[in-house]
Design a protein around this motif. Structure first.
Motif, PDB file in Angstrom:
ATOM      1  N   THR A 211      -5.874   5.294  -1.260  1.00  0.00           N
ATOM      2  CA  THR A 211      -4.711   4.592  -0.987  1.00  0.00           C
ATOM      3  C   THR A 211      -4.369   4.835   0.590  1.00  0.00           C
ATOM      4  OG1 THR A 211      -3.950   4.992  -3.202  1.00  0.00           O
ATOM      5  CG2 THR A 211      -2.104   4.402  -1.434  1.00  0.00           C
TER       6      THR A 211
ATOM      7  N   GLN B 169       0.715  -1.205  -0.022  1.00  0.00           N
ATOM      8  CA  GLN B 169      -0.067  -0.002   0.172  1.00  0.00           C
ATOM      9  C   GLN B 169       0.878   1.048  -0.011  1.00  0.00           C
ATOM     10  OE1 GLN B 169      -3.048   0.033  -0.934  1.00  0.00           O
ATOM     11  NE2 GLN B 169      -2.952  -2.357  -0.615  1.00  0.00           N
TER      12      GLN B 169
ATOM     13  N   ARG C  50       1.931   1.420  -3.447  1.00  0.00           N
ATOM     14  CA  ARG C  50       0.991   2.228  -4.382  1.00  0.00           C
ATOM     15  C   ARG C  50       0.906   3.495  -4.270  1.00  0.00           C
ATOM     16  NH1 ARG C  50      -4.527   1.390  -6.306  1.00  0.00           N
ATOM     17  NH2 ARG C  50      -5.808   2.977  -5.641  1.00  0.00           N
ATOM     18  N   ARG C  51       1.356   4.166  -2.797  1.00  0.00           N
ATOM     19  CA  ARG C  51       0.986   5.668  -2.813  1.00  0.00           C
ATOM     20  C   ARG C  51       2.058   6.266  -3.475  1.00  0.00           C
ATOM     21  NH1 ARG C  51       1.383   8.357   3.046  1.00  0.00           N
ATOM     22  NH2 ARG C  51       3.544   7.523   3.016  1.00  0.00           N
TER      23      ARG C  51
END
Length: 193
Positions: free
Chosen positions: A137, A43, A46-47
């Motif tokens: 996100t 995660q 992803r950011r």
């Protein structure tokens, strides 16, 4: 064979089977912690992947404060360089990781606040989609961190419970660190217009 020797052999076999079960249980819980940590890292990645798109969109749509963009880019770079191996999830290492991520969060907040000065950017569909992705996100990061803390609690409880703690010590299963709130996060931010 004497009855005493048979009794000792039986006790050793029982302890061996119990020990194998405890060891295998600890290995399973350790793997769940590692899997959960991988989800947290995913995660955050992803950011980090969304940020260049956000910065490019902002840069292309407005004459923007260079210092804010630079701070976001530098914070992203530092955050992506700060990694922890799943075998090193100590409270100190998690704290260092969290500090780098918090710096990035702060830079992103300043970026999003600065965007308020540019109405044409707020109307840009690409920016709005990126902003929504970034907000989503951040929520996913929160969920992944909570899930991680849940599995760490289960693992740590098992490692510290008797008689498993005896096997954990012998086989090197140590407690894992938790994510904790950032210092000062208990104070609500003030919003002024």
């Amino acid at each position: 064979m004497s009855k005493g020797l048979i009794g000792v052999i039986v006790v050793v076999l029982i302890l061996g089977f119990v020990g194998c079960g405890k060891y295998n249980g600890l290995v399973g819980k350790d793997e769940v912690v590692k899997e959960s940590w991988a989800k947290v890292e995913s995660q955050y990645q992803r950011r980090a992947d969304l940020i260049p798109n956000l910065v490019s969109t902002v840069k292309g749509a407005a004459e923007f404060e260079k210092s804010t963009l630079t701070a976001v880019i530098e914070a992203r770079s530092k955050a992506t360089q700060t990694t922890i191996n799943a075998d090193q999830l100590t409270p100190e290492n998690i704290s260092k990781f969290q500090a780098a991520q918090d710096q990035l969060s702060g830079s992103l907040s300043r970026l999003l606040v600065s965007v308020e000065q540019y109405p044409q950017l707020k109307a840009n569909q690409n920016f709005l989609e990126l902003q929504a992705q970034l907000e989503g996100t951040e929520n996913r990061i929160g969920v992944a961190r909570n899930d991680f803390n849940t599995v760490v609690k289960d693992y740590n409880q098992e490692v510290r419970t008797f008689p498993t703690n005896l096997f954990a010590g012998v086989f090197g299963f140590a407690q894992k660190g938790y994510f904790t709130a950032t210092a000062g996060s208990e104070k609500a931010p003030s919003v002024q217009f």
